[in-house]
Scaffold this active site. Structure first.
Site, PDB file in Angstrom:
ATOM      1  N   THR A 191       0.826  -1.235  -0.127  1.00  0.00           N
ATOM      2  CA  THR A 191       0.004  -0.051  -0.150  1.00  0.00           C
ATOM      3  C   THR A 191       0.852   1.331  -0.055  1.00  0.00           C
ATOM      4  O   THR A 191       2.294   1.151  -0.126  1.00  0.00           O
ATOM      5  CB  THR A 191      -1.043   0.068   1.133  1.00  0.00           C
ATOM      6  OG1 THR A 191      -1.801   1.155   1.221  1.00  0.00           O
ATOM      7  CG2 THR A 191      -0.282   0.174   2.534  1.00  0.00           C
ATOM      8  N   GLU A 277      -8.931  10.398   2.271  1.00  0.00           N
ATOM      9  CA  GLU A 277      -8.892  11.901   1.890  1.00  0.00           C
ATOM     10  C   GLU A 277     -10.316  12.155   1.930  1.00  0.00           C
ATOM     11  O   GLU A 277     -11.257  11.767   1.239  1.00  0.00           O
ATOM     12  CB  GLU A 277      -8.482  12.138   0.499  1.00  0.00           C
ATOM     13  CG  GLU A 277      -6.604  12.106   0.625  1.00  0.00           C
ATOM     14  CD  GLU A 277      -6.280  12.381  -0.686  1.00  0.00           C
ATOM     15  OE1 GLU A 277      -5.057  12.984  -0.716  1.00  0.00           O
ATOM     16  OE2 GLU A 277      -6.773  12.385  -1.675  1.00  0.00           O
TER      17      GLU A 277
END
Lengths: 408, 408
Positions: A191, A277
């Site tokens: 990731t 986000e």
């Protein structure tokens, strides 16, 4: 006996960390942007990287440095991804050389990572200039892990850090890690950035095997926005200081270590999805009764990746039709008329769809359930007996705001 | 000689249309929500449908009704998708029966479509009650096409309507269409809803062939949000009233018809992408120099589907790194070091990336270019000589707003 403990990337014996401000971007001076993690002893090391065809320079350098399965330290910066950037590999090697000089090891024993904007030259001079301060700041403490965790953050709003303790071959073994996520998160291997440390004695081959087995059921099961980054890296350093008989093959010791590594990585992956986000909700989607684990995973990923499902969660709207729709275009074959869907959270559990058809459900209760931070979407398929859980987040005005003007 | 003309779905001879308010949802009375398109003569008919495993009831009914390759009319409603809904197929058949009774044809000669919320029972009684008024309102006029185009809109902000005129076998042939798009748009076959009419004489087999060839280069090359709907339907009715020698095989006549059909569908597809939910920009992405058209299409689609690229366009931010990133995770193999990227619009053309590396470009000019409504992202790969263009839109606060609370 597996326990979550304090200390993050410094929880395991013999690991020190630091994070300082170097000024890679035009950051405010309070924003730490370079992290260093050093083991006192040589480590068996393994990593998984992005499968994006466009790979950042540090990914290419790390692959070369890991060819012997060994490493001593990790240096990482935020503020610039060093991807598609002029002098990319040369600058990544310069970061390794600067860290190696301070530590007194070979540059090939250093792993390097970068995160931030793509396509701009890395201010490697600022990083080189800060290495003496960075090295001097190294400590084995929760504070030091915290500093390193903050130094790799970009649009992350909270640090991602966890550690676990377990018993391997009669010895106490610790594993810890820090990670960063936020946007461009749809890992296809590792990731964004995740650095794991352990004092377990384990061979390079077995730590690589354990990391692969773990990445596919943790980081590879989260998505923030479907965009697989150019920089995804998850690496683990194992220095053997726990004193257990070294793990060199599968068996009970390997299983104990793997269980701990998986618990650690699932926790970090959840933290990453939760802090996507602009996200206001963590979505945990579990698909049960699938014909295989792969099928369950494909379907769960399609649900958590559906922009419309994410927008519905943002609006606390129990619009389960979008869940079925996302299942339907996942590429998996199944009978829609056998699908049940529940929404769940700390506020309750409500079934909204039975056998592929809408139920008259209590909209007020559904709204209450979906207003919680942690939302469960539970799907039952009656196609088989396999299960998979994936994690995602909602899409919000803030996601658009953050990404409409990220570079400036 | 191919010309765009007025008249939409009524441009071709022998086609009448109407759109009225039936009250399918709790719409304001001014919102038309049922459309009818009728041919004076029997038609060769063809359709392409969603590949979503979860298919709406009208899709299943249409497949059965098209088994003979013939149709007379289309009835469609907005406000409810009749997907995953109780009594779905029975209610779709009731719509056909009501239309057939008014027109005086067999129910099997009627095609039916629905669009709107998934999972709720269709208020078919309201539709049945309005059919006499709908039938009485039928006209062959631009106004009637406009009414039908408005009746199928959901979150669309503008109607999608176009028509073209060409010459086939010495005869003037007209093709027209109306469509609706907006959200849940990532067609994998037809698109949300698109109804096409033509007076060209053409066999069922050849119209199906032409529609397949056209859908894959028009509707299947747009994306609003990556969500492939349960209801995607694109159908075409050809009544032969133009008097051309019937097209029954490939050849110059077929080519002339296909060219016109493709021009019509590309126009409607562009209108759909341009009016994506909340969109402020139409993004036209052209990939050149690819090793095959399929490769160019996969890469162009990955770019227009990238949430981060869409957010950058929303912010008029020339963040070309996201374009390269989206190319890299598209699944296609290529050499990133041979990629050039330009942004273009009516305000100019600017190269931002050469040979996979960032250029020092004029940020003010880039901002000016990206502030226009129609944005081009032009990628050159130097891997071969094939090209493909796909269309998408930006992602905005309004997309989140519209989809955070769509059902209520």
């Amino acid at each position: 006996m597996l326990n979550f403990i304090e200390g993050g990337v410094c929880a395991a014996q013999g690991f020190r960390a630091a994070g300082v401000h170097a000024g890679v971007k035009t950051h405010a001076a309070w924003k730490k942007d370079v992290a260093l993690i050093v083991s006192d002893a040589d480590c068996a090391a393994a990593a998984v990287f992005t499968k994006n065809v466009v790979k950042a320079a540090p990914v290419l350098v790390d692959k070369a440095h890991l060819s012997d399965g060994k490493a001593r330290a990790v240096i990482a910066n935020s503020g610039n991804a060093n991807a598609c950037a002029p002098e990319g590999e040369a600058n990544a090697e310069r970061m390794c050389a600067a860290a190696a000089k301070a530590i007194g090891c070979a540059p090939e024993d250093i792993l390097v990572s970068s995160t931030g904007v793509i396509g701009q030259r890395l201010n490697v001079e600022a990083i080189e200039a800060c290495v003496p301060e960075l090295y001097a700041a190294l400590e084995r403490s929760a504070t030091a892990s915290d500093a390193a965790a903050h130094a790799i953050m970009t649009t992350d709003t909270v640090k991602k850090e966890a550690a676990v303790e377990t018993t391997v071959g009669g010895k106490t073994v610790r594993l810890g890690g820090i990670a960063k996520g936020s946007g461009m998160i749809h890992p296809n291997m590792g990731t964004m950035l995740c650095f794991l440390t352990t004092d377990c004695a384990i061979s390079s081959e077995m730590i690589q095997t354990a990391l692969l087995e773990t990445a596919k059921m943790s980081f590879n099961r989260i998505s923030v926005d479907g965009d697989t980054s150019t920089n995804d890296t998850c690496c683990v350093l194992a220095n053997g200081l726990a004193g257990n008989a070294a793990i060199t093959a599968k068996g009970p010791d390997y299983d104990a270590f793997l269980e701990a590594l998986q618990a650690l990585c699932v926790q970090l992956a959840r933290e990453m999805a939760s802090d996507g986000e602009g996200a206001r909700h963590l979505i945990t989607c579990t698909v049960r009764g699938a014909k295989s684990e792969e099928s369950a995973e494909t379907i769960a990923k399609s649900i958590i990746s559906s922009t419309l499902t994410k927008a519905a969660v943002f609006g606390a709207d129990a619009n389960w039709g979008r869940v079925l729709c996302a299942m339907g275009y996942s590429g998996e074959a199944f009978d829609p008329d056998k699908v049940d869907v529940h929404f769940a959270s700390a506020a309750g559990d409500i079934q909204v769809c039975a056998q592929g058809r809408g139920l008259d459900f209590d909209e007020d209760l559904a709204k209450k359930i979906l207003t919680e931070h942690d939302i469960g979407i539970n799907v039952s398929m009656q196609e088989g007996s396999d299960t998979c859980t994936c994690w995602g987040c909602d899409i919000t005005y803030d996601y658009i705001k953050i990404n409409g003007d990220y570079r400036t």
